[in-house]
Scaffold this active site. Structure first.
Site, short mmCIF file in Angstrom:
data_model
loop_
_atom_site.label_atom_id
_atom_site.label_comp_id
_atom_site.label_asym_id
_atom_site.label_seq_id
_atom_site.Cartn_x
_atom_site.Cartn_y
_atom_site.Cartn_z
N ARG A 94 44.49 37.16 36.69
CA ARG A 94 45.04 35.84 36.44
C ARG A 94 43.98 34.97 35.78
O ARG A 94 42.84 34.92 36.25
CB ARG A 94 45.52 35.16 37.72
CG ARG A 94 46.75 35.79 38.34
CD ARG A 94 47.35 34.88 39.39
NE ARG A 94 46.38 34.51 40.41
CZ ARG A 94 46.45 33.42 41.14
NH1 ARG A 94 47.44 32.56 40.97
NH2 ARG A 94 45.54 33.16 42.06
N SER A 157 37.59 40.62 43.36
CA SER A 157 38.07 41.16 44.63
C SER A 157 37.56 42.57 44.94
O SER A 157 38.28 43.39 45.51
CB SER A 157 39.60 41.15 44.66
OG SER A 157 40.12 42.02 43.66
N ASP A 210 37.64 37.41 46.47
CA ASP A 210 38.97 36.78 46.51
C ASP A 210 39.26 36.13 47.86
O ASP A 210 39.98 35.12 47.92
CB ASP A 210 40.07 37.78 46.14
CG ASP A 210 40.06 39.03 47.00
OD1 ASP A 210 39.07 39.27 47.72
OD2 ASP A 210 41.05 39.80 46.94
#
Length: 318
Positions: A94, A157, A210
């Protein structure tokens, strides 16, 4: 969760009156393997707390990593400004423009890119740079007057050992990624090099896990937030810890810091978690055999394979 002294209460729902005795016997055996009793939960909690303390005391590959993140100030909800952010997960990338309004609310413009198999296997960093370039072009974003680059926060992440707020070395891949020449290297440098190759005017000024990003985002709207948890392609958590309890932290012991647990690596020695033959089969065939075993038991990337293994077991009993 079954009561400690009533394992049959867990197994009973798996009995099918219309099924053959052979099938019900197989279902009973499988259910017994997945049963988690109160006593087992208490042992898991005790071991988890012990491993947390050992991980805070020092680095040990047999304990939870408990990684200091260099994030040592809580958001107040009064911060303002517009910022670029990247969120690299196990399935999607994203790219976001976040505007903080200063009243615990924020506005978000984002674009999601599905991470290709090619990117997971070889060209991840170039893929990230290309996606960021597309976002900047489509939203007509340019550096502020007097600046050559747009500052950016990077939510990453995967396990990294941070050496600063804007630097961290990749300790291992998980979630099915196998990008070569990355483990042991600074993920910010790798990303920045890709930006330069693709002429993307962005500078990563902070990198966080994350779970840390989740914690800080919630903390902006709810300042009392204590923990960020991810249950997705993988699983992990981060929380605020008093620095006086972090023995391996060599800096100032005053105040607090966000600690990244990397709890997907809990019980890699397989001593307390209720591993079944189906979990063990998945672990043996995975690209990182013997690592992230807790993550493989409960997270989205692996649950389908555990179910498939269990169904194959039932088929083989015919």
């Amino acid at each position: 969760m079954a009561d400690t002294n009533d394992i049959q209460a867990f197994i009973q729902p798996y009995h099918i009156p219309e099924a053959s005795d052979e099938l019900n016997a197989s279902l009973k055996t499988m259910a017994e393997g997945f049963a988690v009793t109160d006593g087992m939960i208490r042992k898991i909690i005790t071991e988890f707390h012990r491993s947390m303390k050992q991980g805070l005391a020092g680095d040990d590959q047999n304990e939870l990593p408990m990684i200091p993140t260099f994030v040592n100030r809580r958001p107040t909800g009064r911060e303002t400004g517009s910022f670029l952010a990247l969120d690299l997960g196990g399935t999607n990338l994203r790219v976001c423009q976040v505007t903080l309004n200063g009243d615990t609310t924020y506005e978000l413009v984002q674009q999601k890119f599905t991470i290709t198999l090619e990117a997971k296997a070889s060209r991840l960093w170039d893929f990230v740079a290309e996606c960021v370039g597309v976002f900047l072009e489509e939203h007509d974003l340019k550096p502020d007057p007097g600046r050559r680059t747009i500052p950016c926060g990077f939510t990453f992440s995967f396990p990294i050992f941070q050496t600063g707020i804007a630097s961290g070395n990749l300790s291992m891949w998980n979630k099915g990624f196998t990008v070569p020449n990355s483990v042991g290297r600074d993920v910010v440098n790798l990303t920045q090099s890709a930006f330069q190759r693709h002429h993307v005017p962005v500078e990563v000024v902070a990198v966080v896990n994350d779970t840390v990003g989740t914690l800080m985002t919630s903390g902006y709207s709810y300042p009392d937030t204590q923990m960020g948890i991810i249950f997705g392609t993988g699983t992990n958590a981060a929380y605020w810890e008093d620095l006086k309890n972090v023995g391996k932290w060599e800096g100032d012991k005053g105040g607090e810091m966000v600690i990244n647990l990397e709890w997907g690596a809990f019980d890699n020695a397989t001593t307390v978690l209720p591993f079944t033959m189906h979990d063990n089969k998945l672990n043996r065939k995975s690209s990182n055999h013997g690592l992230q075993v807790y993550e493989k038991m409960i997270s989205g990337l692996f649950l389908g394979e555990v179910v498939r293994n269990a169904l194959l077991y039932l088929v083989d009993q015919r």
